[in-house]
Design an enzyme around this catalytic site. Structure first.
Site, PDB file in Angstrom:
ATOM      1  N   GLU A  53      16.249 -48.379 -20.564  1.00  0.00           N
ATOM      2  CA  GLU A  53      14.978 -47.972 -19.978  1.00  0.00           C
ATOM      3  C   GLU A  53      14.102 -47.247 -20.997  1.00  0.00           C
ATOM      4  OE1 GLU A  53      18.155 -47.160 -16.719  1.00  0.00           O
ATOM      5  OE2 GLU A  53      18.065 -47.375 -18.907  1.00  0.00           O
TER       6      GLU A  53
ATOM      7  N   CYS B  35      17.123 -40.998 -17.646  1.00  0.00           N
ATOM      8  CA  CYS B  35      16.164 -42.099 -17.718  1.00  0.00           C
ATOM      9  C   CYS B  35      15.176 -42.047 -16.558  1.00  0.00           C
ATOM     10  CB  CYS B  35      16.891 -43.433 -17.710  1.00  0.00           C
ATOM     11  SG  CYS B  35      17.789 -43.770 -19.241  1.00  0.00           S
TER      12      CYS B  35
ATOM     13  N   THR C 258      53.089 -60.277 -31.940  1.00  0.00           N
ATOM     14  CA  THR C 258      52.004 -61.128 -32.423  1.00  0.00           C
ATOM     15  C   THR C 258      51.624 -60.751 -33.847  1.00  0.00           C
ATOM     16  OG1 THR C 258      51.129 -61.490 -30.205  1.00  0.00           O
ATOM     17  CG2 THR C 258      49.594 -61.789 -32.025  1.00  0.00           C
TER      18      THR C 258
ATOM     19  N   ASP D  38      52.218 -63.623 -36.641  1.00  0.00           N
ATOM     20  CA  ASP D  38      50.987 -64.352 -36.945  1.00  0.00           C
ATOM     21  C   ASP D  38      50.081 -63.636 -37.936  1.00  0.00           C
ATOM     22  OD1 ASP D  38      49.293 -66.490 -36.660  1.00  0.00           O
ATOM     23  OD2 ASP D  38      48.320 -65.750 -34.853  1.00  0.00           O
TER      24      ASP D  38
ATOM     25  N   ARG E 173      34.829 -63.901 -36.696  1.00  0.00           N
ATOM     26  CA  ARG E 173      34.538 -64.576 -37.963  1.00  0.00           C
ATOM     27  C   ARG E 173      33.476 -65.652 -37.760  1.00  0.00           C
ATOM     28  NH1 ARG E 173      39.800 -63.756 -37.566  1.00  0.00           N
ATOM     29  NH2 ARG E 173      40.426 -65.913 -37.210  1.00  0.00           N
TER      30      ARG E 173
ATOM     31  N   GLU F 163      44.986 -60.638 -26.280  1.00  0.00           N
ATOM     32  CA  GLU F 163      45.422 -61.875 -26.931  1.00  0.00           C
ATOM     33  C   GLU F 163      46.850 -61.717 -27.436  1.00  0.00           C
ATOM     34  OE1 GLU F 163      42.822 -63.990 -29.557  1.00  0.00           O
ATOM     35  OE2 GLU F 163      41.040 -62.953 -28.833  1.00  0.00           O
TER      36      GLU F 163
ATOM     37  N   GLY G  55      49.897 -62.625 -26.347  1.00  0.00           N
ATOM     38  CA  GLY G  55      51.005 -63.527 -26.151  1.00  0.00           C
ATOM     39  C   GLY G  55      51.745 -63.321 -24.837  1.00  0.00           C
ATOM     40  N   PRO G  56      52.835 -64.082 -24.629  1.00  0.00           N
ATOM     41  CA  PRO G  56      53.528 -64.127 -23.328  1.00  0.00           C
ATOM     42  C   PRO G  56      54.103 -62.811 -22.838  1.00  0.00           C
ATOM     43  CG  PRO G  56      54.187 -65.968 -24.716  1.00  0.00           C
ATOM     44  CD  PRO G  56      53.409 -65.044 -25.585  1.00  0.00           C
TER      45      PRO G  56
END
Length: 371
Positions: free
Chosen positions: A62, A94, A206, A210, A217, A305, A307-308
């Protein structure tokens, strides 16, 4: 506060509110701990200024719109995707700025659930003779502000689990090795989703298997990379991994138990990581406490993110608010690992509603939420 006020809705309200909502969306993931709000000032049917919450949550949308409008605001209407604040925080209210600017009508998509506001902003405006209408674009506003709403009402961030799943329902190779499942177009969409998140959370498994960067990116978007959160009860994260080695570029927060030594914690801190110690629940970190601490730090939208194992733990604790499934055309085979540790995928999707999907080259992305 439930507002029971007669509507003075006008034909163009929905159109101008859609613009305000779009403006707010552009800074999702970049305004925490504040919500990403959009504002539009209209005079005689013409947009004279636009504003959106700036990086770090200030200035508010605002105030930004009023600044851009300069002195042309007398008699104008402001469309805003969330109720204007009425309390003195790090910036003045505001609502007071709107009153001083001579705005005569305010259209809000929804009331702010924050108890410091909760209808008081609208009441302050009405007390000064400003017409206030609430409701246009409310459904989309609730989705955009889901992080803010969840943090205020549940004391934790809004949790979205993202999984890439092969054509035969697997997320990784035998031995928990990563597999390339999605194509470039889907990966770019995931980078965009990351950019709209305050934090991205993974487990230590993870990181070890990985060595992910967990950044955005895409050209011009690296600075929009979320805070990286690693669950690591034994502080096993190697100093050479990307999440530690690049901590000066993108923050990394590590959650651990009370078991690791103070020396191990100090080494990570010297590298630039923030370390949080939480209690354990059946040998794993207490996810409720992790999420509560993230909320205390200001995080409103958390993308998982991890994983299982992490995903299934969140499902078991009923902490999943949204799910994003990236379905690829490749197969992995019977030796691959499933998307949720020890439970079928339906344990998560069955609690959610499929809201939509999109085709990106050979991949399909499905979007689920609680409704």
């Amino acid at each position: 506060m439930n507002e029971q006020v007669a509507s003075t809705a006008q034909p163009d309200d929905e159109r101008f509110m859609r613009l305000a909502l779009a403006l707010g969306r552009r800074n999702l993931g970049n305004t925490w701990p504040n919500p990403a709000v959009g504002a539009v000032i209209v005079k005689e049917g013409v947009v004279i200024a636009r504003g959106w919450t700036q990086e770090g949550g200030r200035p508010h949308a605002e105030v930004e719109a009023l600044r851009r409008a300069r002195k042309a605001t007398q008699g104008a209407t402001m469309y805003v995707s969330l109720e204007p604040c009425s309390h003195q925080g790090k910036t003045p209210p505001c609502a007071d700025a709107i009153i001083r600017a001579g705005i005569t009508r305010v259209v809000s998509a929804m009331e702010d659930p924050n108890p410091e506001v909760a209808g008081q902003g609208h009441e302050r405006l009405r007390a000064k003779g400003i017409t206030v209408d609430v409701g246009p674009g409310a459904e989309e506003a609730r989705h955009i502000h889901a992080g803010h709403i969840t943090r205020i009402t549940k004391g934790r961030p809004h949790v979205t689990v993202k999984l890439a799943i092969s054509a035969d329902g697997k997320v990784g190779l035998a031995g928990r090795k990563p597999a390339a499942i999605s194509g470039e177009a889907a990966r770019e969409r995931v980078f965009q989703i990351r950019a709209a998140s305050d934090a991205i959370l993974v487990g230590i498994g993870t990181v070890l298997s990985d060595d992910p960067q967990l950044t955005c990116r895409l050209p011009g978007m690296f600075e929009r990379s979320p805070v990286r959160v690693v669950l690591d009860e034994d502080l096993r994260v190697p100093l050479a991994t990307s999440v530690v080695a690049t901590v000066r570029e993108t923050p990394t927060w590590v959650f651990t138990s009370h078991r690791p030594s103070a020396i191990a914690e100090e080494i990570l801190q010297q590298k630039g990581c923030k370390v949080f110690r939480v209690e354990e629940d059946k040998g794993r970190l207490d996810l409720n406490q992790v999420l509560n601490e993230l909320a205390e730090q200001g995080i409103t939208r958390c993308l998982v993110e991890g994983g299982p194992i992490v995903a299934s733990s969140l499902v078991a604790a009923n902490l999943v608010d949204e799910a994003i499934l990236v379905r690829g055309e490749k197969t992995i085979g019977d030796t691959g690992i499933g998307p949720l540790e020890g439970m079928p995928l339906e344990a998560m999707t069955g609690r959610l509603i499929l809201r939509g999907s999109e085709k990106l080259a050979t991949d399909t992305i499905e979007y689920f939420d609680r409704g």
